[in-house]
Design an enzyme around this catalytic site. Structure first.
Site, PDB file in Angstrom:
ATOM      1  N   CYS A 183       0.781  -1.190  -0.038  1.00  0.00           N
ATOM      2  CA  CYS A 183      -0.116  -0.079  -0.040  1.00  0.00           C
ATOM      3  C   CYS A 183       0.835   1.403  -0.060  1.00  0.00           C
ATOM      4  CB  CYS A 183      -0.642   0.052   1.353  1.00  0.00           C
ATOM      5  SG  CYS A 183      -2.085  -1.247   1.109  1.00  0.00           S
TER       6      CYS A 183
HETATM    7  N1  LIG Z   1      -3.078  -5.662   1.529  1.00  0.00           N
HETATM    8  C1  LIG Z   1      -3.664  -4.819   2.288  1.00  0.00           C
HETATM    9  O1  LIG Z   1      -3.212  -4.415   3.389  1.00  0.00           O
HETATM   10  C2  LIG Z   1      -4.430  -3.663   1.490  1.00  0.00           C
HETATM   11  C3  LIG Z   1      -5.113  -2.918   2.442  1.00  0.00           C
HETATM   12  C4  LIG Z   1      -6.283  -2.136   1.871  1.00  0.00           C
HETATM   13  C5  LIG Z   1      -6.590  -1.949   0.430  1.00  0.00           C
HETATM   14  N2  LIG Z   1      -5.757  -2.852  -0.466  1.00  0.00           N
HETATM   15  C6  LIG Z   1      -5.992  -2.854  -1.899  1.00  0.00           C
HETATM   16  O2  LIG Z   1      -6.861  -3.791  -2.241  1.00  0.00           O
HETATM   17  C7  LIG Z   1      -6.498  -4.452  -3.615  1.00  0.00           C
HETATM   18  C8  LIG Z   1      -6.004  -5.802  -3.245  1.00  0.00           C
HETATM   19  O3  LIG Z   1      -4.632  -6.003  -2.407  1.00  0.00           O
HETATM   20  P1  LIG Z   1      -4.337  -7.496  -2.050  1.00  0.00           P
HETATM   21  O4  LIG Z   1      -3.280  -7.068  -0.952  1.00  0.00           O
HETATM   22  O5  LIG Z   1      -5.545  -8.238  -1.490  1.00  0.00           O
HETATM   23  O6  LIG Z   1      -3.769  -7.981  -3.074  1.00  0.00           O
HETATM   24  P2  LIG Z   1      -3.131  -9.636  -3.253  1.00  0.00           P
HETATM   25  O7  LIG Z   1      -1.969  -9.475  -4.288  1.00  0.00           O
HETATM   26  O8  LIG Z   1      -3.221 -10.272  -2.170  1.00  0.00           O
HETATM   27  O9  LIG Z   1      -4.421 -10.131  -4.059  1.00  0.00           O
HETATM   28  C9  LIG Z   1      -5.057 -10.029  -5.056  1.00  0.00           C
HETATM   29  C10 LIG Z   1      -5.639 -11.303  -5.568  1.00  0.00           C
HETATM   30  O10 LIG Z   1      -6.184 -10.941  -6.964  1.00  0.00           O
HETATM   31  C11 LIG Z   1      -6.066 -12.178  -7.877  1.00  0.00           C
HETATM   32  N3  LIG Z   1      -6.240 -11.588  -9.155  1.00  0.00           N
HETATM   33  C12 LIG Z   1      -5.330 -10.937 -10.072  1.00  0.00           C
HETATM   34  N4  LIG Z   1      -5.735 -10.578 -11.327  1.00  0.00           N
HETATM   35  C13 LIG Z   1      -7.176 -11.221 -11.174  1.00  0.00           C
HETATM   36  C14 LIG Z   1      -8.146 -11.258 -12.300  1.00  0.00           C
HETATM   37  N5  LIG Z   1      -8.100 -10.687 -13.320  1.00  0.00           N
HETATM   38  N6  LIG Z   1      -9.129 -11.985 -11.942  1.00  0.00           N
HETATM   39  C15 LIG Z   1      -9.274 -12.596 -10.512  1.00  0.00           C
HETATM   40  N7  LIG Z   1      -8.198 -12.365  -9.764  1.00  0.00           N
HETATM   41  C16 LIG Z   1      -7.215 -11.799 -10.025  1.00  0.00           C
HETATM   42  C17 LIG Z   1      -4.452 -12.433  -7.529  1.00  0.00           C
HETATM   43  O11 LIG Z   1      -4.416 -13.838  -8.052  1.00  0.00           O
HETATM   44  C18 LIG Z   1      -4.621 -12.396  -6.145  1.00  0.00           C
HETATM   45  O12 LIG Z   1      -5.064 -13.683  -5.390  1.00  0.00           O
HETATM   46  C19 LIG Z   1      -5.260  -3.405  -3.918  1.00  0.00           C
HETATM   47  O13 LIG Z   1      -5.607  -2.471  -4.507  1.00  0.00           O
HETATM   48  C20 LIG Z   1      -4.736  -3.025  -2.708  1.00  0.00           C
HETATM   49  O14 LIG Z   1      -3.890  -1.720  -2.786  1.00  0.00           O
HETATM   50  C21 LIG Z   1      -4.613  -3.798   0.202  1.00  0.00           C
END
Ligand SMILES: NC(=O)c1ccc[n+]([C@@H]2O[C@H](COP(=O)([O-])OP(=O)(O)OC[C@H]3O[C@@H](n4cnc5c(N)ncnc54)[C@H](O)[C@@H]3O)[C@@H](O)[C@H]2O)c1
Length: 418
Positions: free
Chosen positions: A258
């Site tokens: 993030c």
């Molecule tokens: N990790 C955090 O602490 C956090 C907190 C708040 C917001 N976010 C935001 O949330 C979003 C996701 O972050 P995350 O940490 O969960 O990411 P992550 O990488 O842990 O998970 C994302 C998932 O999406 C899947 N994916 C990718 N492309 C895809 C598609 N076309 N169809 C289906 N699945 C697909 C990936 O395989 C993965 O499992 C980002 O925008 C991030 O900035 C993250």
């Protein structure tokens, strides 16, 4: 019964899927990674905040799949895919575009679609809506669309999805109402804002606020190092002010998915409005400087004991980007290890959450074993389960970048804090 679809089963998507399933919803959980799908189907969690027991207890209520077609039966679909930066540090919306296009092909009239991924203001209206409208249906009329940022803080236990207020903004008042009714199932408090853009910017403000304040205290830490003042003593003293001050601690720099990434979504967008977001750029620059400062501090500590970095055995303690998680994305520890190796140090590491660092061909060494022959122990990430007292007692020299040994009775003159 409500059926909820979740696209992207990572740190954000999986806990959401579990929360809805715990409230009795049927959940269709879609990911392009078949290993994640298989793991969920087998009741095995790969995210610290979700236990395998939780997954097993939910029985058949979460249906993990790689097939988007299963989303057709959902009342609402939440998009939680990554929003990274390209190599040129510009927003990379490809995962979001791929997911939205695939969803558009199975979109049903009356569905509510919510984007949860962090992104710049305008994404929901200008990028997601047109792709979904290729289905022939109109956003706000035939289907509902909203943005609601995820506030999950991996590893945190004092606030949960339920107790953390959820901000949301719909394309129309009806979109907002639908989204509010949905999130009301899993959150005690929903905060409505007037548009998806306001909700998108709210999330960015929260992350930029952290990034800027961390940079401020890090810059002061570099200054106090030269001035011979203890930054921790100053932060502790300032924190006694009951109003108008919020505590931020110095450290080796920012990591995770993030803070090093999200603020630059806004810088990029701001350029379209002839604005340079200088706080964001400056904070990024100062925080990126910290691993270099920490390595030069390590170099000085070794030098003061008559040792050079070249040939020194350096034990890095904690390599994930923050305490109690296994996530090493953008972790400053990786930069520190690579800089130390570049200077000729022999680097070992210990991290109970990270068994291997494949890019360095390293595996976590048991703590006691690592400390015996070590010239310098470098505490980069302070996992509460690690015995920092033992490190302060056993290691020849300790450089503590997190201030965890400050109150330790074992800390000696050879225990130095950032
Ligand atoms: N990790 C955090 O602490 C956090 C907190 C708040 C917001 N976010 C935001 O949330 C979003 C996701 O972050 P995350 O940490 O969960 O990411 P992550 O990488 O842990 O998970 C994302 C998932 O999406 C899947 N994916 C990718 N492309 C895809 C598609 N076309 N169809 C289906 N699945 C697909 C990936 O395989 C993965 O499992 C980002 O925008 C991030 O900035 C993250």
């Amino acid at each position: 019964m409500t059926t909820v679809g979740v696209i992207g089963l990572g740190y954000v998507g999986l806990p959401l899927a579990v929360s809805f399933a715990q409230e009795g919803c049927d959940v269709v959980a879609v990911d392009i990674d078949p290993r994640k799908v298989a793991s969920i189907e087998a009741g095995k969690s790969y995210i610290e905040d979700v236990s395998s027991e939780d997954l097993k207890e939910l029985g058949g209520r979460i249906h993990a799949t790689t097939r988007y077609a299963r989303l057709a039966k959902a009342d609402a679909v939440l998009i939680c895919v990554p929003t990274p930066l390209t190599r040129n540090r510009e927003p990379d919306l490809q995962p979001l575009i791929d997911a939205t296009q695939a969803l558009g092909e199975v979109l049903q009239s009356g569905q509510l679609i919510v984007l949860e991924s962090t992104t710049y203001p305008g994404t929901t209206r200008e990028r997601v809506a047109p792709l979904l409208e290729e289905s022939g249906m109109a956003a706000g009329r035939d289907f509902h669309l909203a943005f609601s940022p995820e506030r999950v803080d991996p590893g945190r236990t004092d606030f949960t999805l339920r107790s953390t207020p959820k901000v949301l903004g719909g394309l129309t008042a009806e979109c907002t109402e639908r989204a509010e009714a949905l999130y009301g199932l899993i959150c005690d408090h929903v905060v409505r804002v007037s548009s998806p853009e306001a909700a998108e910017l709210t999330k960015l403000l929260e992350n930029i606020f952290r990034s800027v304040n961390i940079a401020l205290v890090n810059e002061l830490a570099m200054l106090t190092d030269r001035m011979g003042i203890d930054i921790w003593e100053v932060v502790d003293a300032a924190s006694t002010k009951p109003y108008g001050f919020m505590r931020f601690e110095p450290g080796p720099g920012m990591g995770g998915h993030c803070l090093p990434v999200d603020p630059f979504y806004l810088s990029w967008r701001a350029r379209e409005f002839d604005m340079a977001t200088e706080f964001i750029e400056l904070a990024g620059k100062v925080n990126a400087q910290m691993p270099y400062h920490c390595v030069s501090r390590a170099q000085r500590a070794l030098n003061d004991s008559g040792l050079s970095v070249k040939g020194a055995r350096v034990a890095v303690v904690g390599v994930s980007y923050k305490a109690d998680v296994a996530d090493v994305r953008e972790s400053p520890a990786l930069k520190i290890i690579s800089l130390l190796r570049g200077l000729g140090a022999e680097v070992l590491y210990h991290d109970p959450h990270v068994p291997n660092l494949t890019e360095f061909a390293l595996s976590s060494t048991p703590l006691e074993e690592m400390l015996t022959e070590t010239d310098l122990a470098l505490i980069v990430t302070a996992h509460p389960s690690v015995d920092h007292e033992l490190i302060a007692t056993r290691a020849r020299l300790v450089l503590d970048l997190r201030g965890v040994t400050r109150k330790s009775s074992a800390a000696r003159a050879t225990t130095i804090t950032l």
